[in-house]
Design a protein around this motif. Structure first.
Motif, short mmCIF file in Angstrom:
data_model
loop_
_atom_site.label_atom_id
_atom_site.label_comp_id
_atom_site.label_asym_id
_atom_site.label_seq_id
_atom_site.Cartn_x
_atom_site.Cartn_y
_atom_site.Cartn_z
N UNK A 53 0.88 -1.17 0.00
CA UNK A 53 0.00 0.00 0.00
C UNK A 53 0.91 1.21 0.00
N UNK A 54 0.80 2.01 -1.04
CA UNK A 54 1.70 3.14 -1.23
C UNK A 54 1.52 4.18 -0.12
N UNK A 55 2.65 4.63 0.40
CA UNK A 55 2.64 5.62 1.47
C UNK A 55 2.81 7.05 0.99
N UNK A 56 3.09 7.21 -0.30
CA UNK A 56 3.33 8.54 -0.88
C UNK A 56 2.64 8.66 -2.23
N UNK A 57 2.49 9.90 -2.67
CA UNK A 57 1.99 10.16 -4.02
C UNK A 57 3.07 9.80 -5.03
N UNK A 66 6.50 2.18 1.38
CA UNK A 66 5.37 1.27 1.54
C UNK A 66 4.74 1.47 2.93
N UNK A 67 3.46 1.86 2.97
CA UNK A 67 2.76 2.05 4.23
C UNK A 67 2.36 0.72 4.86
N UNK A 68 2.16 -0.28 4.02
CA UNK A 68 1.68 -1.60 4.46
C UNK A 68 2.05 -2.61 3.38
#
Length: 135
Positions: A25-29, A105-107
Motif C-alpha cells: 500500500x503506497x505511502x506517498x503520491x 510502503x505504508x503496508x
C-alpha cells in the motif's frame, strides 16, 4: 508541450508465494493509499534488472531471484498537459526472505488474485497480476 517534460521510467515486480501475490500500500503520491506491486524509479545508469532488485529490497526487504519480463504500461496522470507520465516495466520473480514494509510502503501483504478487485489499486493492477502468474 514543454520540451523538458519526459516520461519517468520505473519498474515493478510481482512476487508470488502459495498462489498469492505480494502487494504494497503506497505511502506517498502518486497513488498514495492504493495497493500496487513493489517498485519505483530507475536510477541513471542502472539496468532494469538492477533497479527491480533494488526497489524490491527497499520496499519489501526481499532478495529477488532472476526477474522475468511480464509487460510494460503507461501511467499517465489527468490534466492537459498530464500531471505525470510513468512508463513501468513489470517483472515477476521468486524471492528469498520474509517481507517487511519499508521505504515508501505504508503496508504490505499477500493477496489472492481474486481479492484485488475489492482494493483501491494503481491502474491496471489486476491485469498485470493475471499476466504475471507462473505455473
Amino acid at each position: 508541450m514543454n520540451e523538458t517534460m519526459r516520461p519517468v521510467l520505473g519498474v515493478s515486480v510481482a512476487i508470488w508465494r502459495g498462489g498469492r501475490v505480494l502487494l504494497v500500500r503506497r505511502g506517498r503520491e502518486p497513488f498514495k493509499d492504493h495497493w500496487s506491486l513493489p517498485g519505483g524509479r530507475v536510477e541513471w545508469g542502472e539496468s532494469l534488472q538492477d533497479a527491480v532488485r533494488r526497489e524490491a529490497a527497499e520496499e519489501t526487504g526481499l532478495s529477488l531471484h532472476t526477474p522475468h519480463l511480464v509487460d510494460t504500461l503507461d501511467m499517465i496522470g489527468a490534466g492537459e498537459p498530464p500531471a505525470s507520465h510513468f512508463v513501468i516495466v513489470v517483472f515477476t520473480a521468486d524471492a528469498t526472505g520474509e517481507p517487511v514494509a519499508g521505504d515508501d510502503a505504508a503496508e504490505i501483504g499477500w493477496f489472492e488474485p481474486e481479492a484485488i478487485a475489492a482494493l483501491p489499486t494503481t491502474p491496471d493492477l489486476a491485469r498485470i497480476v493475471a499476466l504475471s502468474q507462473r505455473s
